[in-house]
Design an enzyme around this catalytic site. Structure first.
Site, PDB file in Angstrom:
ATOM      1  N   SER A 131       0.836  -1.206   0.000  1.00  0.00           N
ATOM      2  CA  SER A 131       0.000   0.000   0.000  1.00  0.00           C
ATOM      3  C   SER A 131       0.869   1.254   0.000  1.00  0.00           C
ATOM      4  CB  SER A 131      -0.969  -0.044   1.180  1.00  0.00           C
ATOM      5  OG  SER A 131      -1.969   0.950   1.052  1.00  0.00           O
ATOM      6  N   HIS A 141      -5.765  -1.063  -3.465  1.00  0.00           N
ATOM      7  CA  HIS A 141      -7.162  -1.234  -3.039  1.00  0.00           C
ATOM      8  C   HIS A 141      -8.143  -0.859  -4.152  1.00  0.00           C
ATOM      9  CE1 HIS A 141      -4.844  -1.325   0.605  1.00  0.00           C
ATOM     10  NE2 HIS A 141      -4.666  -0.021   0.597  1.00  0.00           N
TER      11      HIS A 141
END
Length: 210
Positions: A120, A161
């Site tokens: 991330s 995501h």
């Protein structure tokens, strides 16, 4: 360079480490850069991510770059088999790297062959510019930043995501991010069960299931 950029799920980590190091059953030393997570302390996602790395069975060496002098980080990285840059706040992580001068230390080691794994935030800052993450994370988390250039280990910015399944990043937020930034920045959207694998000049999106 040997780089693995995760969105969330860690499934691609074990084969990446086996293929990018001389593991051969050996217990590796992995640096775990936690600056993106400092403000979240023992939040459930922090514990879960750390446990997923520890579950690989290797020695995990905690590294907080904001508190580490470049010469000390240089020695630490020289003694590691790979470095893992954890998720959390993209801009807190970027500020920690820039303000400490450790951005150049990590970049130098990775370009020299140290395998890099990002998750991330750790994936976003590996790209040329973290600006496209400005809707996903708060740029105010890095108040001293004077620019949002990333480490430029790759030529595109990961948007993690991208399937919109993680509650803080709903589909409409992902769509707005892509609409706002895709024309000006080269982006790589990754679902949570995907990763971007870079081996030399080759970049491939691969599965990374739990």
């Amino acid at each position: 360079m040997k780089i693995l950029l995760l969105s969330r799920q860690p499934g691609a980590m074990a084969p990446f480490l086996a293929e990018s190091t001389d593991a051969a059953g050996r217990r590796l030393r992995l640096g775990y850069v936690d600056d993106a997570q400092v403000a979240f302390a023992e939040a459930p996602f922090v514990r879960a991510e750390r446990e997923s790395v520890e579950a690989l069975g290797h020695e995990v060496v905690r590294v907080t770059v904001r508190e580490t002098a470049p010469a000390d980080l240089d020695r630490t990285l020289a003694d590691l088999d790979a470095v893992y840059v954890a998720s959390g706040s993209t801009f807190a992580l970027l500020e920690a790297l820039r303000s400490s001068g450790n951005d150049t230390v990590i970049t130098r080691h990775v370009r020299a062959g140290l395998p890099y794994i990002g998750s991330s935030a750790g994936s976003i800052i590996a790209g040329p510019d973290a600006t496209p993450a400005s809707l996903l994370d708060d740029p105010a988390d890095g108040p001293t930043l004077t620019g949002l250039a990333g480490l430029a280990l790759i030529d595109r910015t990961v948007i993690p995501h991208a399937d919109g399944q993680l509650p803080p990043y709903p589909p409409e937020l992902i769509s707005r991010t892509l609409e706002q930034y895709a024309d000006d920045y080269p982006l790589v959207p990754l679902r949570d069960d995907q990763a971007l694998l870079i081996d030399g000049a080759t970049a491939t999106v691969i599965p990374s299931s739990p």
